[in-house]
Design an enzyme around this catalytic site. Structure first.
Site, PDB file in Angstrom:
ATOM      1  N   LYS A 183       0.856  -1.186   0.000  1.00  0.00           N
ATOM      2  CA  LYS A 183       0.000   0.000   0.000  1.00  0.00           C
ATOM      3  C   LYS A 183       0.894   1.239   0.000  1.00  0.00           C
ATOM      4  O   LYS A 183       1.477   1.591   1.026  1.00  0.00           O
ATOM      5  CB  LYS A 183      -0.927   0.046   1.215  1.00  0.00           C
ATOM      6  CG  LYS A 183      -1.984   1.164   1.090  1.00  0.00           C
ATOM      7  CD  LYS A 183      -2.517   1.621   2.415  1.00  0.00           C
ATOM      8  CE  LYS A 183      -1.598   2.589   3.108  1.00  0.00           C
ATOM      9  NZ  LYS A 183      -1.483   3.909   2.395  1.00  0.00           N
ATOM     10  N   GLY A 235       6.851   5.138   7.909  1.00  0.00           N
ATOM     11  CA  GLY A 235       5.953   6.265   8.130  1.00  0.00           C
ATOM     12  C   GLY A 235       6.250   6.917   9.462  1.00  0.00           C
ATOM     13  O   GLY A 235       7.348   6.800  10.012  1.00  0.00           O
ATOM     14  N   SER A 236       5.253   7.588  10.005  1.00  0.00           N
ATOM     15  CA  SER A 236       5.431   8.316  11.259  1.00  0.00           C
ATOM     16  C   SER A 236       5.469   7.357  12.437  1.00  0.00           C
ATOM     17  O   SER A 236       4.989   6.216  12.367  1.00  0.00           O
ATOM     18  CB  SER A 236       4.280   9.310  11.449  1.00  0.00           C
ATOM     19  OG  SER A 236       3.060   8.609  11.679  1.00  0.00           O
ATOM     20  N   THR A 237       6.019   7.823  13.542  1.00  0.00           N
ATOM     21  CA  THR A 237       6.033   7.021  14.761  1.00  0.00           C
ATOM     22  C   THR A 237       4.608   6.749  15.234  1.00  0.00           C
ATOM     23  O   THR A 237       4.287   5.641  15.684  1.00  0.00           O
ATOM     24  CB  THR A 237       6.838   7.734  15.857  1.00  0.00           C
ATOM     25  OG1 THR A 237       8.185   7.900  15.404  1.00  0.00           O
ATOM     26  CG2 THR A 237       6.848   6.939  17.154  1.00  0.00           C
ATOM     27  N   GLY A 240       3.231   4.065  13.018  1.00  0.00           N
ATOM     28  CA  GLY A 240       3.876   2.805  13.347  1.00  0.00           C
ATOM     29  C   GLY A 240       3.323   2.192  14.617  1.00  0.00           C
ATOM     30  O   GLY A 240       3.149   0.964  14.716  1.00  0.00           O
ATOM     31  N   GLU A 262      10.313   1.503  10.065  1.00  0.00           N
ATOM     32  CA  GLU A 262      11.231   2.621   9.833  1.00  0.00           C
ATOM     33  C   GLU A 262      10.417   3.886  10.039  1.00  0.00           C
ATOM     34  O   GLU A 262       9.570   4.231   9.212  1.00  0.00           O
ATOM     35  CB  GLU A 262      11.817   2.537   8.419  1.00  0.00           C
ATOM     36  CG  GLU A 262      13.091   3.354   8.237  1.00  0.00           C
ATOM     37  CD  GLU A 262      12.834   4.784   7.833  1.00  0.00           C
ATOM     38  OE1 GLU A 262      12.755   5.653   8.748  1.00  0.00           O
ATOM     39  OE2 GLU A 262      12.702   5.051   6.639  1.00  0.00           O
ATOM     40  N   CYS A 296      13.030  11.036   6.565  1.00  0.00           N
ATOM     41  CA  CYS A 296      13.177  10.570   7.947  1.00  0.00           C
ATOM     42  C   CYS A 296      14.600  10.761   8.460  1.00  0.00           C
ATOM     43  O   CYS A 296      14.822  10.921   9.655  1.00  0.00           O
ATOM     44  CB  CYS A 296      12.787   9.104   8.052  1.00  0.00           C
ATOM     45  SG  CYS A 296      11.032   8.781   7.753  1.00  0.00           S
ATOM     46  N   GLU A 393       9.850  16.273  15.356  1.00  0.00           N
ATOM     47  CA  GLU A 393      10.050  16.122  13.919  1.00  0.00           C
ATOM     48  C   GLU A 393       9.061  17.015  13.168  1.00  0.00           C
ATOM     49  O   GLU A 393       7.859  16.987  13.436  1.00  0.00           O
ATOM     50  CB  GLU A 393       9.849  14.664  13.501  1.00  0.00           C
ATOM     51  CG  GLU A 393      10.159  14.425  12.036  1.00  0.00           C
ATOM     52  CD  GLU A 393       9.965  12.986  11.612  1.00  0.00           C
ATOM     53  OE1 GLU A 393      10.769  12.499  10.794  1.00  0.00           O
ATOM     54  OE2 GLU A 393       9.006  12.347  12.096  1.00  0.00           O
TER      55      GLU A 393
END
Length: 492
Positions: A183, A235-237, A240, A262, A296, A393
């Site tokens: 995706k 993607g973002s934390t 995730g 990641e 990132c 971030e």
């Protein structure tokens, strides 16, 4: 827009574009962020589409006739990945157009395509070399391990490096004998769809590589599906964490499943007093502002030794002001647009907060070139280590220059003072300083006198809030295989 790209607006399952309907598939405009104009309208995958994609991948993985992808010889998979690499190379300009139309400067896009070609070639070399280990054991026993593919792997990629992130996941997964459902980010799906559609013409069997379109809802449905044996997420934390919760056992599978994550980063570069300033400035500019800071691994914090601080800032600001901000299709553009209006609002909000906190705005600081989604490359100096600008971030072209340091031990300690641990860099001519940084920096990837270079053979992945697991390198093969141990008593 090339005519061939106009069909890239729906999921690709079992080597065919899926039928869509207004009632079953949510539609959304796919915008060109350089112009804020629609390129085409895309159709999100329905729940049935996700299930069909997983079923197709399951059928392609192994079947009763032993003709599935996992049953193919390693040399067959090797040759298929090499053919895919050659296909990408032959369509280099078309892939770069896909990337540029969704926001990445075309000059950078061409380099990304080249990196993707090398990634597929690199992992093709592993396809026919999967091996285990054997062990010295008792004289009447034989002990060894077998490396095996996992099955159907779900892959979720971010918008910032659409084709490269897809390649980093697809290539090792397929080389290992897995089949995949990927995706891509809903803002940047077309290069991934182009890759799958070209592969489906005469390179990969049906079901080996499937693409489902949509936002986080579709991603959650993919992660939740009991047919997914492994999920790799970039993607973002926050995103995730949501996926990890599903994989931990709350999904339909009902038991924990492995994942690779990641995630975000708040990466620091340290420039020591003995560094080559000219070379360091160029590297810092690229580290902070390439891909408009949507990286990132982007260097969003800068630590300068007190003795070079003022000179370095003057050189840095002069270089940043020369960066051309503009349409991603322009070959002279160095800083393209952000991905969408929401990203612009986030970055501008961070800039306004930094201004209100009293930090010195050395350059930039505004959105430009409307109606596209552009923000000027921005540098703040005198930034406190504990400020929002230094800790959070931003994912945009904003560099925080922290207060200067007096010794490298102090700089390393301050660089580590973040929840993240994806990447870091140091510029120095001192072997002691370099070795100290490599030893003490809490990051998954450390650059010394360079930055942003990730060869296919080097594993990339973070620690702490930046995730776990690795992309690239032999370690990526580990992520997509399991080890079976065999301890056998020999028959007399």
């Amino acid at each position: 827009m090339h005519a061939q790209l106009r069909q890239l607006n729906r999921s690709f399952i079992h080597n065919a574009f899926s039928p869509v309907s207004v009632s079953a598939n949510t539609t959304r405009p796919l915008l060109n962020p350089s112009t804020n104009l629609p390129l085409l309208h895309s159709f999100d995958a329905s729940a049935d589409d996700v299930s069909n994609a997983v079923q197709s991948a399951q059928n392609a993985f192994q079947n009763k006739d032993n003709t599935g992808w996992a049953n193919m010889s390693g040399s067959f998979r090797r040759d298929a990945l090499l053919a895919l690499a050659n296909c990408m190379a032959n369509n280099r300009n078309l892939f770069a157009e896909c990337e540029a139309l969704t926001g990445k400067p075309v000059a950078d896009s061409l380099l990304d395509v080249d990196s993707c070609v090398e990634t597929f070639k690199f992992f093709a070399g592993f396809a026919d070399k999967m091996h285990g280990r054997s062990f010295r054991s008792l004289s009447n026993h034989h002990s060894f391990t077998v490396r095996e593919p996992l099955g159907v792997c779900g892959l979720i990629t971010s918008f910032n490096y659409p084709l490269l992130l897809a390649s980093w996941k697809i290539a090792p997964a397929l080389a290992s004998g897995n089949t995949v459902v990927i995706k891509p980010a809903h803002q940047t799906p077309i290069s991934t769809l182009l890759l799958a559609s070209l592969a489906g013409e005469n390179i990969l069997p049906p079901g080996v590589l499937n693409v489902v379109l949509g936002d986080a809802t579709v991603g959650a449905a993919l992660a939740n599906h009991s047919g997914i044996q492994k999920l790799s997420f970039t993607g973002s934390t926050r995103g995730g964490n949501a996926v990890a919760h599903i994989l931990a056992g709350s999904g339909d599978a009902g038991f924990p499943r492995p994942g690779t994550f990641e995630l975000g980063g708040k990466n620091a570069i340290i420039v020591c007093e003995d560094a080559d300033l000219e070379a360091s400035v160029d590297q810092v500019v690229d580290a902070a502002f390439s891909n408009s800071g949507q990286n990132c691994c982007a260097a969003s914090r800068l630590l300068l030794h007190a003795s070079i601080h003022d000179e370095f800032i003057e050189m840095l600001v002069d270089r940043v002001k020369l960066l051309k901000v503009g349409d991603a299709m322009d070959s002279q553009t160095r800083v393209g647009p952000l991905v969408d209006s929401r990203a612009v609002a986030t970055v501008v909000g961070a800039i306004e907060k930094a201004n209100s906190d009293g930090f010195h705005l050395a350059c930039g600081g505004a959105s430009v070139l409307e109606p596209g989604f552009f923000v000027q490359p921005t540098v703040f100096t005198g930034v406190s280590d504990t400020s929002s600008l230094a800790l959070h971030e931003i994912f945009g072209p904003v560099l925080a220059v922290l207060d200067p340091f007096e010794n490298v031990d102090e700089a390393i300690q301050r660089a580590n003072a973040t929840p993240y641990g994806l990447a870091a860099g140091i510029f120095t001519n001192s072997l002691r300083h370099a070795n100290l940084a490599v030893s003490k920096l809490k990051a998954g990837f450390v650059w010394v006198n360079c930055y942003n270079d990730v060869p296919s053979h080097m594993p990339l992945g973070g620690v702490k809030a930046s995730g776990h697991g690795k992309e690239c390198g032999y370690e990526a093969i580990d992520e997509f295989t399991s080890i079976k141990s065999v301890h056998a008593a020999l028959l007399s």
